[in-house]
Design an enzyme around this catalytic site. Structure first.
Site, PDB file in Angstrom:
ATOM      1  N   TYR A 249      -8.190 -18.801 -53.502  1.00  0.00           N
ATOM      2  CA  TYR A 249      -7.868 -19.371 -52.188  1.00  0.00           C
ATOM      3  C   TYR A 249      -8.293 -20.844 -52.109  1.00  0.00           C
ATOM      4  O   TYR A 249      -7.534 -21.702 -51.653  1.00  0.00           O
ATOM      5  CB  TYR A 249      -8.593 -18.537 -51.127  1.00  0.00           C
ATOM      6  CG  TYR A 249      -8.256 -18.873 -49.692  1.00  0.00           C
ATOM      7  CD1 TYR A 249      -7.112 -18.359 -49.092  1.00  0.00           C
ATOM      8  CD2 TYR A 249      -9.105 -19.669 -48.928  1.00  0.00           C
ATOM      9  CE1 TYR A 249      -6.818 -18.644 -47.759  1.00  0.00           C
ATOM     10  CE2 TYR A 249      -8.826 -19.955 -47.603  1.00  0.00           C
ATOM     11  CZ  TYR A 249      -7.676 -19.440 -47.011  1.00  0.00           C
ATOM     12  OH  TYR A 249      -7.392 -19.719 -45.706  1.00  0.00           O
TER      13      TYR A 249
ATOM     14  N   LYS B 161      -5.956 -24.091 -51.608  1.00  0.00           N
ATOM     15  CA  LYS B 161      -6.121 -24.937 -50.425  1.00  0.00           C
ATOM     16  C   LYS B 161      -6.480 -26.383 -50.793  1.00  0.00           C
ATOM     17  O   LYS B 161      -6.087 -27.317 -50.101  1.00  0.00           O
ATOM     18  CB  LYS B 161      -7.180 -24.343 -49.491  1.00  0.00           C
ATOM     19  CG  LYS B 161      -6.752 -23.017 -48.848  1.00  0.00           C
ATOM     20  CD  LYS B 161      -5.521 -23.186 -47.972  1.00  0.00           C
ATOM     21  CE  LYS B 161      -5.185 -21.941 -47.168  1.00  0.00           C
ATOM     22  NZ  LYS B 161      -3.957 -22.122 -46.363  1.00  0.00           N
TER      23      LYS B 161
END
Lengths: 78, 248
Positions: free
Chosen positions: B156, B160
């Site tokens: 993640y 990001k």
């Protein structure tokens, strides 16, 4: 009915703001007509609209000169 | 008078959480909204009817952002329905948390495909339309962990952080065509994602936040409205941290 050459020339003149006399078959969009890479992408988009066709990214990458564009379009519409 | 009257916005992952709040906030400023969802059709339809109650127009369109054909259909549906795409909000995201030592390749790939490749595909798919319009706004929802790092979220966080780099590059490539591209990095926001966390994790999170509370989805949505509006016409390539001061 305008020829492919005439129609391509008009798009190039409108998009790149060059003089019609500069739009020769051997003229390179980037080197001779002052286009940057994004201009060439846009030019291809406008040719797609003008001739109602889709030009794939792979084919678009091979179009470097006015003559390339014309022979590509002629091969697709004939 | 709303700030976005007559504009059309596509919001990915808009059936719930932050995406839902973004869709509603854009609509409350008068925008037509394309509510993209991947699985929860019922919830997406509910967002559409809430938008209609606000007096704006909306459609729900199913699409998997990591699939280019699916994305193309989404953008075509938007143009067909509303005639333009003025704002793209890349919000769709998933988590598959695990420590690196335990993380499966699938978990890595799924998160990268949705959260990073999805942003690339959606951006690519709207640029043609926005270049023709000679205007457009792309707003990418990153995350504060993409700036700080976070144990247990390698996939993640990598995605990001990647979104921030992609934002800067897209901003540079498209600035000459008046397409402005910015990111928002939310901190801990109250959503289903954070509701599920155990109490002790939540309280340790709060200790890291100077404003000592979680954010609300509307805190993010209002920043999206700002970035989508004429108020933000002289900024591109930036990342707004909306995190209660967690990272500064």
């Amino acid at each position: 009915m305008a020829t492919v050459l005439e129609r391509v020339t008009k798009v190039v003149v409108d998009r790149l703001g060059v003089d019609e006399s500069e739009v020769k078959l051997e003229a390179s969009f980037r080197e001779d007509l002052g286009a940057d890479s994004l201009d060439v992408v846009e030019l291809v988009m406008e040719l797609e609209d003008e001739f109602d066709m889709e030009i794939s990214d792979d084919d678009a990458e091979k179009i470097g000169t006015v003559g390339d564009a014309i022979s590509y379009i002629e091969s697709k519409i004939s | 008078m709303g700030k976005l009257v007559g504009k059309t916005a596509v919001v990915t992952g808009a059936s719930r959480g932050i995406g839902r709040a973004i869709a509603l906030q854009l609509a409350s400023e008068g925008a037509n909204v394309v509510v993209n969802f991947s699985g929860s059709e019922q919830k997406a339809q509910q967002v559409v009817s809430e938008i209609e109650q606000l007096g704006a127009k909306a459609i729900a369109v199913q699409a998997n952002v990591s699939d280019s054909d699916s994305v193309q259909n989404l953008m075509s549906a938007a143009v067909e329905q509303f005639g333009s795409i003025d704002v793209l909000v890349n919000n769709a995201g998933i988590t598959r948390d695990n420590l690196i030592m335990r993380m499966k390749e699938d978990e890595w790939d799924e998160v990268i495909n949705t959260n990073l490749k999805g942003v690339f595909l959606c951006t690519k798919a709207v640029t043609r339309q926005m270049m023709k319009q000679r205007s457009g706004r792309i707003i990418n929802i990153s995350s504060i962990v993409g700036v700080m790092g976070n144990a247990g979220q390698a996939n993640y966080v990598a995605a990001k952080a990647g979104v921030i780099g992609l934002t800067k590059t897209t901003a540079r490539e498209l600035a000459s065509r008046n397409i402005l591209v910015n990111a928002i990095a939310p901190g801990f926001i109250t959503t289903e994602m954070t509701d599920e966390l155990p109490e002790d994790i939540k309280s340790s999170m709060l200790n890291q936040i100077p404003l000592a509370k979680l954010g609300q989805p509307e805190d993010i949505a209002k920043a999206v409205v700002f970035l989508a509006s004429d108020d933000a016409s002289y900024m591109t390539g930036q990342t707004l941290h909306i995190d209660g001061g967690m990272y500064m």
